[in-house]
Write an enzyme that holds these catalytic residues in place. Structure first.
Site, PDB file in Angstrom:
ATOM      1  N   GLY A  44      24.396  49.643  17.707  1.00  0.00           N
ATOM      2  CA  GLY A  44      24.646  49.268  16.325  1.00  0.00           C
ATOM      3  C   GLY A  44      23.625  48.236  15.888  1.00  0.00           C
ATOM      4  O   GLY A  44      23.059  47.536  16.729  1.00  0.00           O
ATOM      5  N   GLN A  49      19.277  41.794  11.017  1.00  0.00           N
ATOM      6  CA  GLN A  49      18.652  41.702  12.341  1.00  0.00           C
ATOM      7  C   GLN A  49      17.184  42.122  12.336  1.00  0.00           C
ATOM      8  O   GLN A  49      16.461  41.848  13.294  1.00  0.00           O
ATOM      9  CB  GLN A  49      19.428  42.544  13.371  1.00  0.00           C
ATOM     10  CG  GLN A  49      20.799  41.963  13.696  1.00  0.00           C
ATOM     11  CD  GLN A  49      21.524  42.810  14.710  1.00  0.00           C
ATOM     12  OE1 GLN A  49      22.116  43.835  14.370  1.00  0.00           O
ATOM     13  NE2 GLN A  49      21.471  42.413  15.968  1.00  0.00           N
ATOM     14  N   CYS A  86      24.986  41.334  22.055  1.00  0.00           N
ATOM     15  CA  CYS A  86      24.332  41.499  20.761  1.00  0.00           C
ATOM     16  C   CYS A  86      22.827  41.532  20.985  1.00  0.00           C
ATOM     17  O   CYS A  86      22.300  40.725  21.749  1.00  0.00           O
ATOM     18  CB  CYS A  86      24.710  40.329  19.862  1.00  0.00           C
ATOM     19  SG  CYS A  86      23.883  40.365  18.263  1.00  0.00           S
ATOM     20  N   LEU A  87      22.141  42.457  20.326  1.00  0.00           N
ATOM     21  CA  LEU A  87      20.682  42.563  20.501  1.00  0.00           C
ATOM     22  C   LEU A  87      19.971  41.272  20.101  1.00  0.00           C
ATOM     23  O   LEU A  87      18.905  40.970  20.627  1.00  0.00           O
ATOM     24  CB  LEU A  87      20.128  43.725  19.667  1.00  0.00           C
ATOM     25  CG  LEU A  87      20.482  45.139  20.121  1.00  0.00           C
ATOM     26  CD1 LEU A  87      19.853  46.166  19.192  1.00  0.00           C
ATOM     27  CD2 LEU A  87      20.042  45.384  21.561  1.00  0.00           C
ATOM     28  N   HIS A 128      31.646  44.271  14.452  1.00  0.00           N
ATOM     29  CA  HIS A 128      30.530  43.431  14.902  1.00  0.00           C
ATOM     30  C   HIS A 128      29.399  43.458  13.860  1.00  0.00           C
ATOM     31  O   HIS A 128      28.855  42.416  13.502  1.00  0.00           O
ATOM     32  CB  HIS A 128      30.052  43.959  16.267  1.00  0.00           C
ATOM     33  CG  HIS A 128      28.852  43.263  16.840  1.00  0.00           C
ATOM     34  ND1 HIS A 128      28.898  42.580  18.041  1.00  0.00           N
ATOM     35  CD2 HIS A 128      27.572  43.156  16.397  1.00  0.00           C
ATOM     36  CE1 HIS A 128      27.688  42.082  18.292  1.00  0.00           C
ATOM     37  NE2 HIS A 128      26.861  42.423  17.319  1.00  0.00           N
ATOM     38  N   GLU A 129      29.076  44.666  13.381  1.00  0.00           N
ATOM     39  CA  GLU A 129      27.962  44.800  12.425  1.00  0.00           C
ATOM     40  C   GLU A 129      28.321  44.214  11.050  1.00  0.00           C
ATOM     41  O   GLU A 129      27.475  43.615  10.392  1.00  0.00           O
ATOM     42  CB  GLU A 129      27.521  46.265  12.295  1.00  0.00           C
ATOM     43  CG  GLU A 129      27.106  46.955  13.598  1.00  0.00           C
ATOM     44  CD  GLU A 129      26.139  46.165  14.451  1.00  0.00           C
ATOM     45  OE1 GLU A 129      25.385  45.333  13.919  1.00  0.00           O
ATOM     46  OE2 GLU A 129      26.144  46.363  15.682  1.00  0.00           O
ATOM     47  N   HIS A 132      27.676  40.611  11.081  1.00  0.00           N
ATOM     48  CA  HIS A 132      26.250  40.286  10.880  1.00  0.00           C
ATOM     49  C   HIS A 132      25.922  40.168   9.390  1.00  0.00           C
ATOM     50  O   HIS A 132      25.139  39.317   8.986  1.00  0.00           O
ATOM     51  CB  HIS A 132      25.353  41.391  11.465  1.00  0.00           C
ATOM     52  CG  HIS A 132      25.012  41.196  12.914  1.00  0.00           C
ATOM     53  ND1 HIS A 132      24.321  40.098  13.382  1.00  0.00           N
ATOM     54  CD2 HIS A 132      25.239  41.973  14.010  1.00  0.00           C
ATOM     55  CE1 HIS A 132      24.153  40.214  14.696  1.00  0.00           C
ATOM     56  NE2 HIS A 132      24.706  41.339  15.108  1.00  0.00           N
TER      57      HIS A 132
HETATM   58 ZN    ZN Z   1      24.857  42.007  17.027  1.00  0.00          ZN
END
Ligand code: ZN
Length: 168
Positions: A44, A49, A86-87, A128-129, A132
């Site tokens: 995701g 990001q 998380c990336l 989660h997204e 963000h």
């Molecule tokens: Zn994330």
């Protein structure tokens, strides 16, 4: 080219803007998000990001890429606690409390209204997204003390892996 932003980049803490027109530019952003997400083996990604403060998210949990624009969590039910990564926070994994069943509304790339009713893990990814898009990261679901310790450790880990990279 916009690349993946890593904490503590200040953009990650900003609230993303509502997308008024779903045009070719938005499609271009979604395509690029998919590229960055797949290159980093993510499931995701949210537009902030890659440095774009627009309310766009993508999810690919193995069933193809879903793009959701202006997503809104309409309803949630139940509770579940699970470790998340998380990336934008490499090496960090923390338990995050989410709702078990979630009802999300948004638009697709064709400007059509989309409603999703999700349970368990897929619902967790969307939550989660959406976080963000509101400038909230997984580390903001835990205590400040724990957060500070984890960030310190992450920054050391990143430095160390970069150091090794330059030797090899
Ligand atoms: Zn994330």
């Amino acid at each position: 080219m916009d690349e993946l932003l890593i904490y503590p980049d200040p953009i990650l803490r900003k609230k993303a803007q509502f997308v008024e027109n779903i045009d070719g530019k938005v499609k271009g952003i979604a395509d690029h998000m998919a590229e960055v997400m797949h290159a980093n083996k993510g499931i995701g990604l949210a537009a902030p990001q890659i440095g774009i403060l627009s309310r766009i998210l993508i999810v690919d949990i193995g069933e193809g890429c879903t793009v959701l624009i202006n997503p809104e969590i309409v309803e949630g039910e139940g509770e579940s606690l699970m470790e998340e990564g998380c990336l934008s926070l490499p090496t960090i994994e923390v338990p995050v409390k989410r709702v078990e069943k979630v009802f999300i509304r948004g638009q697709n790339l064709e400007s059509k209204e989309v409603s999703l009713e999700l349970f368990g893990f897929p619902g967790r990814v969307y939550q989660h997204e959406v976080d963000h898009l509101n400038g909230i990261l997984i580390i903001h679901h835990i205590s400040r003390l724990k957060r500070e310790l984890l960030i310190k450790k992450m920054l050391i880990d990143i430095k160390r892996s970069r150091g090794q990279g330059s030797i090899l």
